[in-house]
Write an enzyme that holds these catalytic residues in place. Structure first.
Site, short mmCIF file in Angstrom:
data_model
loop_
_atom_site.label_atom_id
_atom_site.label_comp_id
_atom_site.label_asym_id
_atom_site.label_seq_id
_atom_site.Cartn_x
_atom_site.Cartn_y
_atom_site.Cartn_z
N GLU A 108 0.83 -1.20 0.00
CA GLU A 108 0.00 0.00 0.00
C GLU A 108 0.86 1.25 0.00
O GLU A 108 1.98 1.24 0.50
CB GLU A 108 -0.89 0.02 1.25
CG GLU A 108 -1.96 -1.06 1.22
CD GLU A 108 -2.84 -1.09 2.46
OE1 GLU A 108 -4.04 -1.30 2.29
OE2 GLU A 108 -2.35 -0.89 3.58
N CYS A 124 3.56 8.38 1.23
CA CYS A 124 4.15 7.38 2.12
C CYS A 124 4.27 6.10 1.31
O CYS A 124 3.25 5.55 0.85
CB CYS A 124 3.21 7.23 3.32
SG CYS A 124 3.75 5.99 4.48
N CYS A 131 6.74 -7.08 6.51
CA CYS A 131 7.89 -6.56 7.25
C CYS A 131 8.38 -7.65 8.18
O CYS A 131 7.58 -8.40 8.75
CB CYS A 131 7.50 -5.32 8.05
SG CYS A 131 8.91 -4.52 8.88
N CYS A 135 7.37 -5.57 15.13
CA CYS A 135 6.97 -4.69 16.22
C CYS A 135 5.51 -5.01 16.57
O CYS A 135 4.64 -4.98 15.70
CB CYS A 135 7.12 -3.22 15.82
SG CYS A 135 8.80 -2.80 15.31
N CYS A 138 2.43 -2.80 15.47
CA CYS A 138 2.32 -2.40 14.06
C CYS A 138 1.64 -3.50 13.25
O CYS A 138 2.04 -4.67 13.34
CB CYS A 138 3.72 -2.13 13.51
SG CYS A 138 3.74 -1.81 11.74
N CYS A 365 -0.01 5.60 10.17
CA CYS A 365 1.20 4.88 10.52
C CYS A 365 0.89 3.57 11.22
O CYS A 365 0.13 3.55 12.18
CB CYS A 365 2.03 5.71 11.48
SG CYS A 365 2.80 7.09 10.71
N1 SAH Z 1 10.00 0.12 9.39
C1 SAH Z 1 10.15 1.53 9.42
C2 SAH Z 1 9.11 2.30 8.63
C3 SAH Z 1 7.66 1.90 8.72
S1 SAH Z 1 6.53 2.49 9.91
C4 SAH Z 1 10.16 2.04 10.83
O1 SAH Z 1 9.82 1.28 11.72
O2 SAH Z 1 10.57 3.15 11.05
C5 SAH Z 1 6.56 4.19 10.05
C6 SAH Z 1 6.37 4.64 11.49
O3 SAH Z 1 5.09 4.26 12.03
C7 SAH Z 1 7.39 4.03 12.42
O4 SAH Z 1 7.87 5.03 13.28
C8 SAH Z 1 6.58 3.01 13.18
O5 SAH Z 1 7.15 2.64 14.40
C9 SAH Z 1 5.27 3.74 13.34
N2 SAH Z 1 4.15 2.90 13.73
C10 SAH Z 1 4.02 1.57 13.55
N3 SAH Z 1 2.84 1.14 14.06
C11 SAH Z 1 2.22 2.23 14.55
C12 SAH Z 1 0.98 2.42 15.18
N4 SAH Z 1 0.14 1.41 15.39
N5 SAH Z 1 0.65 3.67 15.56
C13 SAH Z 1 1.49 4.71 15.32
N6 SAH Z 1 2.67 4.59 14.72
C14 SAH Z 1 3.05 3.36 14.35
#
Ligand code: SAH
Length: 373
Positions: A108, A124, A131, A135, A138, A365
């Site tokens: 996406e 974005c 991935c 995390c 996420c 995000c």
């Molecule tokens: N893998 C990379 C980029 C992808 S996510 C990274 O981790 O930086 C982009 C941002 O969104 C990252 O800072 C990630 O930690 C954040 N993110 C992931 N899940 C989220 C959520 N549920 N709510 C808010 N931010 C989130």
């Protein structure tokens, strides 16, 4: 699905998408065209169509002889992405697109137009299907890693966005992409080579690239320290965002499992070194999760750790957690968010709360997931 805490650095699927003009630098493009028995300058014509005009339809390439247009377009500009659906919100200024790749993998991208005193259009992009960083807050992290995307697959998301903007499909009139953030699906620094190539294609001036300003491009990472160091040495001029989410190793080990390899201190040292090498202020991303990482003492500890490494090199971007399906966690209470921010500000650290744009279409995000779409 990965087990909790398990990291996947090497994708299981290795299928390679067809080679595309955007995977190649200018010399390699000329060589590829020569190998087809054509004059090398045809490569420059193709670059002009693709990177400057965002055209890949051979019928519109009237400066290329009709007899070779189709072959050149089919070999140099193969179709890599097909739009499956678009979802819009914010009065049509935010659009999430689901793309199908050549092998059925789904990714996406999210286009966001901002008006007001700092008008801009941010795209974005995804850099991997799924991935491997796992995390737990996420949505993408929960689906595991399918495969790396090629540079051209990354670039196709930008070119498609340029076409949407030029065609007036995004509310607010015609426009251009001014910012690209690698904050879609995937860990960009785990797909290092393709991401660096894609950044070059984005930032090279037209017609060899898309001509997007270097400062408009942000690479966001969980903190793969050796890759941050390598990126600093590339001299790309792009911004770095570090997804920290906790200032203490005990909690970060759980929230960002890669922390078991590179600790908070090492990630912050790498971020600081990135600033020193590039002069670009680093962003610290921090998703505020209710009663998990949103304590004022953690804000204070974060401020202390940042200041120990100097002043003026960093700012913090907290974002209220966007809820993801099945997660037990939710966004911080406003008063806890305010206290966290105040603790940082008391230490003189600049803080900007990030918006949760697109959350109503699961486009914010951490909400990008293509399982079950
Ligand atoms: N893998 C990379 C980029 C992808 S996510 C990274 O981790 O930086 C982009 C941002 O969104 C990252 O800072 C990630 O930690 C954040 N993110 C992931 N899940 C989220 C959520 N549920 N709510 C808010 N931010 C989130």
């Amino acid at each position: 699905m990965p087990r909790p805490g398990e990291l996947t650095l090497v994708p299981a699927r290795r299928g390679k998408p067809p080679r595309h003009l955007a995977d190649l630098d200018v010399d390699a493009r000329r060589q590829a065209v020569a190998e087809l028995g054509e004059q090398p300058f045809r490569a420059d014509q193709l670059s002009r169509h693709y990177f400057a005009r965002h055209v890949n339809d051979p019928a519109q390439m009237t400066d290329v002889p009709a007899a070779v247009r189709d072959t050149l377009a089919a070999t140099m500009l193969p179709t890599l992405t097909t739009a499956v659906k678009h979802l819009e919100t914010d009065g049509g200024t935010t659009r999430k697109t689901l793309w199908r790749l050549f092998d059925g993998a789904l990714v996406e991208s999210v286009l966001m137009r901002y008006t007001g005193d700092r008008p801009r259009v941010t795209l974005c992009v995804s850099s991997q299907a799924g991935c491997g960083m796992n995390c737990p807050f996420c949505a993408t992290g929960q689906q595991g890693l399918t495969r790396n995307m090629s540079a051209a697959e990354i670039i196709e998301q930008v070119v498609a966005a340029e076409r949407m903007l030029a065609g007036g499909e995004i509310a607010g009139g015609t426009g251009r992409v001014t910012n690209v953030v690698f904050m879609g699906m995937g860990e960009p620094l785990a797909n290092y080579k393709a991401v660096v190539t894609a950044v070059r294609r984005m930032t090279d001036p037209a017609p060899s690239g898309l001509g997007i300003g270097r400062r408009g491009v942000t690479v966001s990472t969980v903190g793969l320290v050796p890759a941050i160091d390598k990126l600093a040495a590339e001299n790309l001029g792009v911004r770095l965002a570090l997804s920290l989410h906790a200032p203490d190793d005990e909690l970060r080990d759980e929230l960002v499992p890669v922390n078991t390899r590179w600790k908070v201190g090492e990630a912050l040292d790498a971020a600081r070194a990135y600033f020193e090498k590039t002069g670009r202020r680093v962003s610290i991303e921090y998703a505020l999760i209710r009663e998990i990482n949103d304590h004022a003492w953690r804000g204070d500890l974060l401020g202390k750790l940042l200041n120990e490494r100097g002043r003026g090199w960093v700012h913090v971007n907290p974002i209220p957690l966007n809820p993801t399906p099945g997660s037990k966690w939710t966004a911080s209470r406003p008063e806890d968010e305010a206290a966290f921010v105040a603790a940082l500000e008391e230490r003189g650290v600049p803080v900007t709360i990030r918006d949760t744009r697109g959350s109503d279409i699961d486009g914010a995000c951490g909400q990008l997931a293509t399982v079950g779409d």
